[in-house]
Enzyme design. Structure first.
Site, short mmCIF file in Angstrom:
data_model
loop_
_atom_site.label_atom_id
_atom_site.label_comp_id
_atom_site.label_asym_id
_atom_site.label_seq_id
_atom_site.Cartn_x
_atom_site.Cartn_y
_atom_site.Cartn_z
N SER A 181 0.83 -1.19 0.00
CA SER A 181 0.00 0.00 0.00
C SER A 181 0.88 1.25 0.00
O SER A 181 1.70 1.43 -0.90
CB SER A 181 -0.97 -0.03 1.19
OG SER A 181 -1.99 0.92 1.03
N GLU A 188 -9.24 -4.78 -4.72
CA GLU A 188 -8.64 -3.77 -3.85
C GLU A 188 -9.69 -2.88 -3.17
O GLU A 188 -9.55 -2.50 -2.01
CB GLU A 188 -7.70 -2.87 -4.68
CG GLU A 188 -6.49 -3.57 -5.26
CD GLU A 188 -5.36 -3.75 -4.27
OE1 GLU A 188 -5.55 -3.43 -3.07
OE2 GLU A 188 -4.28 -4.21 -4.69
N HIS A 222 -7.75 -5.46 -0.50
CA HIS A 222 -6.52 -4.74 -0.18
C HIS A 222 -5.91 -5.28 1.12
O HIS A 222 -6.61 -5.48 2.11
CB HIS A 222 -6.83 -3.26 -0.03
CG HIS A 222 -5.63 -2.39 0.10
ND1 HIS A 222 -4.75 -2.18 -0.94
CD2 HIS A 222 -5.15 -1.66 1.15
CE1 HIS A 222 -3.80 -1.35 -0.55
NE2 HIS A 222 -4.01 -1.02 0.72
#
Length: 501
Positions: free
Chosen positions: A194, A318, A409
């Site tokens: 990330s 995601e 995610h």
């Protein structure tokens, strides 16, 4: 690797804790505490110490909202400006040659996170790969990614890109000291997820990081985050206003205000910008012409980044995590429309996502806008100049599918760090998928570790090129695809995140 946990570093002796399989050293300082006159300044050298420094417990997390430093059920790491530390995990077994080094940069939107999270210890990776694992803290939010340089005075200088400078300082510490822990300073792989993955790309584009790492892995990067100098100035002015200061008093306010008051003012301002300019994330590195000459995505595609081997990929779903738990991505039609530049772009995107504008299609499009879209640009751009390996993570055990999350995610962190036996790992496989998680864990770890050793993953994973676009689809049964989701890729071409101005 020596048997003793007392290690002589360039700054003094540190004492860790020896376990059955690994030894750990926690919260080793790699730079001086950025407090007092060093607030908003580039990291400075550590003052050496005499005697032995106990390094068996974690110190502080970077300044952030308390919830971001959660490290367990109802357990939070205390936060403080004095947080420029890193952790080392190494196998206890002796080695007749230096071990590869993996340096992990945590995520959290450049606003939250800590290297003290148990999953990040890296013990399983260290043992499986006979490697040394390093994880680091860096300044976040107001203290790491807001450029207050406009308000500098001769007495009080405010410098830019402090979180990025911290990461460079940590890598310099690794180069100087990691051999004492059994690591090879000539074989360092940086990896992150990330915002940490974006940090990896930013380091690729940072001249001062040249030679400090030799391979890079970027997991779910929001790859085209970067503030222009104009946007950074406008944002900093709004932060000063939120702090209750005027421009002519800003230097004194930034120097004397409490850390929490500054954090809260910047957090409020950031949240307002996120609502006003969907798709723009103002807490991110600044193209300042000093530390960062170009936006990372531009430096990479132009061939101006460090030409080291790169693994880069995203997760299939995601956007679902944000749609359910973090209201910050353009995961609705209205928000995505605001993030796009024109009606033509919106019509192209709508045509590429069957069912759009229904909720599921919009969430998928919003997640792709932030993570997959710019990552594909990086894959193509870096592949022109250095070996590049692309993946997509598709594995989602039944519990994750039932929860509407899928391969969301950060889900890849569990297999990368071997967290299948953790409380969370067991929870997500309670309804099935245990063997699948074991399979993707082997896929991730074997490829990541081979890459760290040699600069290339396993031979079954070919390099990415613009002609083939070979992408490893990591699932319970892993497969190779060429140019997956081509129609979506073409629909996103030319689209970038918006600016404040």
């Amino acid at each position: 690797m020596v048997a003793s946990t007392d290690i002589q570093t360039a700054d003094g002796v540190v004492r860790g804790r020896r376990g059955r399989r690994v030894s750990r050293w926690r919260s080793l300082p790699y730079a001086a505490a950025p407090v007092g006159d060093l607030r908003f300044r580039a990291p400075q050298p550590v003052t050496p110490w005499a005697g032995v420094r106990e390094s068996t417990e974690f110190g502080f997390a970077a300044m952030q909202h308390r919830a971001g430093a959660r490290i367990g059920p109802r357990e939070y790491q205390p936060t403080n400006e004095d947080s420029l530390t890193l952790n080392v995990t190494a196998p206890v077994t002796p080695s007749d040659k230096p071990r590869p080094v993996l340096v992990f940069i945590h995520g959290g939107g450049y606003l939250t996170g800590t290297s003290a999270l148990g999953l990040y210890s890296g013990a399983r990776l260290a043992v499986r790969g006979d490697a040394v694992l390093v994880s680091l803290n860096y300044r976040l939010g107001a203290f790491g990614y807001v450029d207050f340089g406009e308000f500098s005075t001769p007495e009080h200088i405010f410098e830019s890109n402090l979180g990025l400078r911290d990461q460079v300082a940590a890598l310099e510490w690794v180069r100087t000291n990691i051999a004492a822990f059994g690591g090879d300073p000539g074989n360092v792989t940086i990896f992150g997820e990330s915002a940490g993955a974006h940090a990896v790309l930013s380091l690729l584009a940072t001249p001062a990081a040249k030679g400090l790492f030799h391979q890079a892995i970027s997991q779910s990067p929001p790859a085209d985050w970067a503030m222009t100098a104009d946007d950074a100035r406008l944002f900093a002015r709004r932060c000063v206003e939120a702090l209750g200061s005027t421009p002519d008093q800003a230097a004194n306010a930034l120097r004397t205000a409490s850390a929490n008051d500054i954090r809260r003012a910047v957090d409020r301002t950031s949240n307002r910008v996120l609502r006003e300019r969907r798709g723009l994330f103002p807490i991110s590195p600044v193209v300042d012409g000093v530390v960062l000459p170009q936006a990372p995505i531009d430096a990479i595609t132009d061939g101006n980044a460090h030409r080291v081997p790169l693994i880069i990929g995203t997760n299939r779903d995601e956007g679902t995590l944000f749609a359910k738990f973090a209201d910050s991505l353009p995961t609705t039609p209205d928000r995505l429309r605001a993030a796009l530049s024109d009606d033509e772009s919106e019509s192209r995107i709508a045509a590429a996502y069957p069912g759009y504008p229904d909720a599921k299609a919009a969430v998928r499009a919003g997640g792709d806008f932030v993570f997959w879209r710019p990552s594909v640009t990086v894959m193509a751009g870096h592949s022109r100049h250095a070996p590049t390996y692309a993946y997509r993570y598709d594995f989602a055990p039944r519990a994750m599918r039932l929860a509407g999350l899928g391969a969301t995610h950060a889900a890849d962190l569990i297999p990368v760090f071997g967290g299948g036996d953790s409380t969370f790992g067991r929870a997500i496989t309670a309804a099935g998928g245990r063997r699948g998680l074991q399979s993707v864990t082997s896929q991730f770890q074997d490829n990541w570790l081979e890459f760290a050793r040699t600069g290339a993953p396993l031979p079954s994973w070919p390099a990415y090129s613009e002609s083939r676009r070979s992408t490893l689809i990591i699932d319970a049964t892993t497969r190779l695809e060429h140019d997956p989701d081509k129609a979506k890729r073409l629909a996103w071409q030319g689209i970038r995140v918006p600016t404040m101005t």
